[in-house]
Design a protein around this motif. Sequence first.
Motif, PDB file in Angstrom:
ATOM      1  N   UNK A 106       0.839  -1.279  -0.137  1.00  0.00           N
ATOM      2  CA  UNK A 106       0.024  -0.123   0.066  1.00  0.00           C
ATOM      3  C   UNK A 106       0.904   1.059   0.008  1.00  0.00           C
ATOM      4  N   UNK A 107       1.939   1.207   0.653  1.00  0.00           N
ATOM      5  CA  UNK A 107       2.661   2.438   0.791  1.00  0.00           C
ATOM      6  C   UNK A 107       3.337   2.798  -0.514  1.00  0.00           C
ATOM      7  N   UNK A 108       3.965   1.585  -0.906  1.00  0.00           N
ATOM      8  CA  UNK A 108       4.667   1.841  -2.408  1.00  0.00           C
ATOM      9  C   UNK A 108       3.870   2.185  -3.334  1.00  0.00           C
ATOM     10  N   UNK A 109       2.661   1.931  -3.493  1.00  0.00           N
ATOM     11  CA  UNK A 109       1.521   2.187  -4.452  1.00  0.00           C
ATOM     12  C   UNK A 109       1.281   3.862  -4.143  1.00  0.00           C
ATOM     13  N   UNK A 110       0.979   4.245  -2.737  1.00  0.00           N
ATOM     14  CA  UNK A 110       0.580   5.417  -2.430  1.00  0.00           C
ATOM     15  C   UNK A 110       1.804   6.470  -2.874  1.00  0.00           C
ATOM     16  N   UNK A 111       2.945   6.142  -2.666  1.00  0.00           N
ATOM     17  CA  UNK A 111       4.050   6.853  -2.897  1.00  0.00           C
ATOM     18  C   UNK A 111       4.504   6.972  -4.455  1.00  0.00           C
ATOM     19  N   UNK A 112       3.603   6.244  -5.253  1.00  0.00           N
ATOM     20  CA  UNK A 112       3.704   6.491  -6.594  1.00  0.00           C
ATOM     21  C   UNK A 112       3.208   8.014  -7.227  1.00  0.00           C
ATOM     22  N   UNK A 113       2.598   8.335  -6.385  1.00  0.00           N
ATOM     23  CA  UNK A 113       1.880   9.833  -6.534  1.00  0.00           C
ATOM     24  C   UNK A 113       0.888   9.605  -7.466  1.00  0.00           C
ATOM     25  N   UNK A 114       0.219   8.519  -7.964  1.00  0.00           N
ATOM     26  CA  UNK A 114      -0.746   8.470  -8.938  1.00  0.00           C
ATOM     27  C   UNK A 114      -2.302   8.667  -8.326  1.00  0.00           C
ATOM     28  N   UNK A 115      -2.177   8.745  -6.968  1.00  0.00           N
ATOM     29  CA  UNK A 115      -3.674   8.798  -6.420  1.00  0.00           C
ATOM     30  C   UNK A 115      -4.183  10.141  -6.100  1.00  0.00           C
ATOM     31  N   UNK A 116      -5.492  10.595  -6.149  1.00  0.00           N
ATOM     32  CA  UNK A 116      -6.109  11.785  -5.711  1.00  0.00           C
ATOM     33  C   UNK A 116      -6.642  11.625  -4.479  1.00  0.00           C
ATOM     34  N   UNK A 117      -6.805  10.410  -3.585  1.00  0.00           N
ATOM     35  CA  UNK A 117      -7.366  10.137  -2.323  1.00  0.00           C
ATOM     36  C   UNK A 117      -6.838   8.751  -1.871  1.00  0.00           C
ATOM     37  N   UNK A 118      -6.373   8.705  -0.576  1.00  0.00           N
ATOM     38  CA  UNK A 118      -6.204   7.249  -0.205  1.00  0.00           C
ATOM     39  C   UNK A 118      -7.227   7.175   0.983  1.00  0.00           C
ATOM     40  N   UNK A 119      -7.594   5.730   0.927  1.00  0.00           N
ATOM     41  CA  UNK A 119      -8.457   5.328   1.931  1.00  0.00           C
ATOM     42  C   UNK A 119      -7.707   4.137   2.729  1.00  0.00           C
ATOM     43  N   UNK A 120      -7.662   4.361   4.085  1.00  0.00           N
ATOM     44  CA  UNK A 120      -6.560   3.416   4.744  1.00  0.00           C
ATOM     45  C   UNK A 120      -7.358   2.762   5.930  1.00  0.00           C
ATOM     46  N   UNK A 121      -7.167   1.370   5.932  1.00  0.00           N
ATOM     47  CA  UNK A 121      -7.484   0.730   7.225  1.00  0.00           C
ATOM     48  C   UNK A 121      -6.247   0.977   8.043  1.00  0.00           C
ATOM     49  N   UNK A 122      -6.492   0.710   9.409  1.00  0.00           N
ATOM     50  CA  UNK A 122      -5.534   0.991  10.330  1.00  0.00           C
ATOM     51  C   UNK A 122      -4.766  -0.380  10.582  1.00  0.00           C
ATOM     52  N   UNK A 123      -5.326  -1.341  10.868  1.00  0.00           N
ATOM     53  CA  UNK A 123      -4.730  -2.757  11.377  1.00  0.00           C
ATOM     54  C   UNK A 123      -4.292  -3.312   9.715  1.00  0.00           C
ATOM     55  N   UNK A 124      -3.399  -3.713   9.560  1.00  0.00           N
ATOM     56  CA  UNK A 124      -2.783  -4.070   8.181  1.00  0.00           C
ATOM     57  C   UNK A 124      -1.848  -5.156   8.209  1.00  0.00           C
TER      58      UNK A 124
END
Lengths: 222, 222
Positions: free
Chosen positions: B36-54
């Motif tokens: 998830x973090x790697x994908x998020x850091x790609x910078x391709x998203x306009x918004x993130x929806x995160x669960x806490x426990x993963x």
Amino acid sequence: MRVLIVEDEIGIANFLKQGLEEESFVVDVAYEGGEGLIMALSGEYDILILDWMLPEKSGIEICTEFRKKFKKTPVIFLTAKDTMKETILGLQSGANDYIKKPFHFDELLERIKVQLRPNTEELEGLTLGSIKLNLNTYQVTKNNVEIPLTQKEFSLLEMLIRNKGKVCKRSRIIESVWDIHFDYNTGVIDVYINALRKKLKLSGDENYIQTIRGVGYIAKEL
Amino acid sequence: MRVLIVEDEIGIANFLKQGLEEESFVVDVAYEGGEGLIMALSGEYDILILDWMLPEKSGIEICTEFRKKFKKTPVIFLTAKDTMKETILGLQSGANDYIKKPFHFDELLERIKVQLRPNTEELEGLTLGSIKLNLNTYQVTKNNVEIPLTQKEFSLLEMLIRNKGKVCKRSRIIESVWDIHFDYNTGVIDVYINALRKKLKLSGDENYIQTIRGVGYIAKEL
DNA sequence: TTTTTTTCTTAAAATATGCTTAAAAATTTA
DNA sequence: TAAATTTTTAAGCATATTTTAAGAAAAAAA
């Protein structure tokens, strides 16, 4: 930061006002809708906390009217209307958050802080003494005078400043700035250090970039 | 709009993905934290929806890391951790909203829309000096005289103005305007910058689009 | 001191970058 | 399908940057 609370229950209003003032907000309270809207439209506030059910004018009406004039100022609903439909209506009227009563003051406070979070995206600039390095504009200034640097010069200076106070070995520099990951005998580093010292006039009492003989270079404020 | 969901419960993840796709979002899902973090850091998203426990990395860690690089992109927690303390921790890690499970999809959707609500800048149109860019009609004017631009020209100008005052690297331009996400050696950017400068007559004292050699271009009012 | 090693400095050579144009390729419009 | 428009490629040119190389200077070692 200035907060406007529009809330008709005096007990809650006072509780909020006091709590927020302890957090060093400047707080005004309106006890009914019409007054609340007029105060909100004065434009003096950084954030609005609205109840929904109010005498004279509902929170929804206030929010809708307020949004026509102020597009950005955050608005938070704080209300006993706790159904999903109502939440959606509240948000659609232009609010930024919707908190249901009963509420925890600390959570409200945190959500207020979220809304007031400075949304400046600018990265921190790097500094070395009187030298400033702006990573957004790639500008370098010394005593606020711009000094044009080439890409490699900038990159080398950036690396040295990021490791301010620590010695940068020649091998680490060639890795970081030139992206060369094998042993490579070259004099480029020397040439670029020289260019930096010249352009930034780092001599005598301003020798921010020092040579560590046999190892590399170190950037430090003196 | 591109959404990244980081959620390990496949049922919930699918439910969200499907629901959001029906609302014409482009949705990607990561089922564990590291990914998830790697994908998020790609910078391709306009918004993130995160669960806490993963698995691997918690939502908190993802949010904290993500915020170091992306200051503005909204993040919403969607989690079963429903205490006040946890809510505050989630918001403090840099999230913009915190929704507790079980949740109503419609409320989540509305809260996503709140976060993606266009800011004033976009509502009022983008400007660069005497140049105005209307995002609704795709018209560009300079001193109120219309200047017809092609799609690519418009898109490039829009990107530059959205990042007004900040250097746009060539790699970011090719990503943003041409949607090319790998290293690609081309001269199109130069050609289009040239076209813009010509059509908008950006010369001499009106050189709003400046070249940062070795890096890219910057749009700024002088 | 003399020798050796390392760094500094300079200038020239090699390379890369960006601007400009024109033409080819792709796409849209008629 | 043909024509017009847009987008992309490519090449020449000027210029800026980067690298190499070589002698001078400085520091360390013998």
